[in-house]
Design an enzyme around this catalytic site. Sequence first.
Site, PDB file in Angstrom:
ATOM      1  N   HIS A   6       0.829  -1.201   0.000  1.00 45.77           N
ATOM      2  CA  HIS A   6       0.000   0.000   0.000  1.00 45.77           C
ATOM      3  C   HIS A   6       0.868   1.257   0.000  1.00 45.77           C
ATOM      4  CE1 HIS A   6      -2.688   2.918   2.293  1.00 45.77           C
ATOM      5  NE2 HIS A   6      -3.305   2.712   1.150  1.00 45.77           N
ATOM      6  N   GLU A  34       0.280  -0.725  -4.803  1.00 40.60           N
ATOM      7  CA  GLU A  34      -0.771   0.281  -4.936  1.00 40.60           C
ATOM      8  C   GLU A  34      -0.137   1.656  -4.813  1.00 40.60           C
ATOM      9  OE1 GLU A  34      -3.989   2.997  -3.238  1.00 40.60           O
ATOM     10  OE2 GLU A  34      -2.012   2.515  -2.440  1.00 40.60           O
ATOM     11  N   ASP A  36      -1.022   6.245  -5.582  1.00 46.00           N
ATOM     12  CA  ASP A  36      -2.052   7.282  -5.797  1.00 46.00           C
ATOM     13  C   ASP A  36      -1.516   8.344  -6.749  1.00 46.00           C
ATOM     14  OD1 ASP A  36      -3.806   6.417  -3.378  1.00 46.00           O
ATOM     15  OD2 ASP A  36      -1.800   6.685  -2.532  1.00 46.00           O
ATOM     16  N   HIS A  49      -0.436  11.035  -2.494  1.00 40.89           N
ATOM     17  CA  HIS A  49      -1.734  10.627  -1.944  1.00 40.89           C
ATOM     18  C   HIS A  49      -2.698  11.791  -1.759  1.00 40.89           C
ATOM     19  CE1 HIS A  49      -4.666   9.688   1.222  1.00 40.89           C
ATOM     20  NE2 HIS A  49      -4.676   8.491   0.680  1.00 40.89           N
ATOM     21  N   GLU A 112      -4.474   4.259  -8.171  1.00 41.27           N
ATOM     22  CA  GLU A 112      -5.684   4.934  -7.667  1.00 41.27           C
ATOM     23  C   GLU A 112      -5.686   6.374  -8.163  1.00 41.27           C
ATOM     24  OE1 GLU A 112      -6.452   5.077  -3.396  1.00 41.27           O
ATOM     25  OE2 GLU A 112      -8.089   6.496  -3.778  1.00 41.27           O
TER      26      GLU A 112
HETATM   27  O1  G3P Z   1      -6.815   1.716  -2.532  1.00 41.64           O
HETATM   28  C1  G3P Z   1      -6.959   1.415  -1.196  1.00 41.64           C
HETATM   29  C2  G3P Z   1      -6.580   2.575  -0.356  1.00 41.64           C
HETATM   30  O2  G3P Z   1      -5.378   3.067  -0.833  1.00 41.64           O
HETATM   31  C3  G3P Z   1      -7.593   3.672  -0.271  1.00 41.64           C
HETATM   32  O3  G3P Z   1      -7.297   4.556   0.734  1.00 41.64           O
HETATM   33  O4  G3P Z   1      -6.546   6.715   1.561  1.00 41.64           O
HETATM   34  O5  G3P Z   1      -4.918   4.897   1.372  1.00 41.64           O
HETATM   35  O6  G3P Z   1      -5.769   5.997  -0.650  1.00 41.64           O
HETATM   36  P1  G3P Z   1      -6.071   5.585   0.740  1.00 41.64           P
HETATM   37 CA    CA Z   2      -4.713   4.704  -2.265  1.00 43.74          CA
END
Ligand code: G3P
Ligand code: CA
Length: 244
Positions: A6, A34, A36, A49, A112
């Site tokens: 993450h 993952e 952002d 993020h 994301e």
């Molecule tokens: O994609 C799962 C997660 O990353 C969503 O929450 O706030 O960590 O982007 P966040």
């Molecule tokens: Ca995320």
Amino acid sequence: MKVWAHRGCSQMYPENTISAFEKAMEIEGLEGIELDIQLTKDGQLVVCHDERVDRTTNGIGEVRQFVLTEIRKLRIEAGNGKYEQVPVMEEVLELFRDGGKEQKGNLKLNIELKNSVYPYEGMEEKIIDLVYKYGLQNRVIYSSFSALSLEKIRKLDVKAGIGILDTKISDCLYKLKGGCGADALHPCWRGLDLPKERISGYAVRAWFTGHLYPEKPTGKRLDLAALERLGITDVFLNEPEKYV
Ligand code: G3P
Ligand code: CA
């Protein structure tokens, strides 16, 4: 249970940085990474993020107020006197293209789109073009809290892997009615509010909130078997290296 990094290995390294991604790429058996994305003032995709740079860099302001050359001058503190830059999405795709040496090109990437606060114009086209440029279309899963954005992705790329983000899994299913054709639901792990039978057939990738670099790990371990019994198939973890 499939494990994802993450924001990269974000307990050990600053989140969404090249170091965090490189470390994740060394983990044998990891399902994917993952990250952002946001859009700069001059329309460049960067990995960050928050809509603002304040929390993760030494800068102040919104990503959309910086041009790329300005945002690249910001520093992300990485400990021991070292600093990183906000990654440009293109450099991450280049790094990722050949996979980690332990992964033999099988590692997946969940991108994301952080476009539910600011619906960045053209973000979907830009990221799809880049993913195709690097030949990564079969290894990428797009996700967003914005159902409209996911529907746009589906129109642009009928074969795109899509995961619907929301806190509750019932809301993920509701968003699916809009027609994005997602094959995966991405709820918070506490948001499993439907019986397992209602979500069978979908990949259910659960995310958590909590400790990130440079906070100390709690040492508390997740019970992955219990999460699997709820219908969760994948987890996004800040410390994937502890579970794979
Ligand atoms: O994609 C799962 C997660 O990353 C969503 O929450 O706030 O960590 O982007 P966040
Ligand atoms: Ca995320």
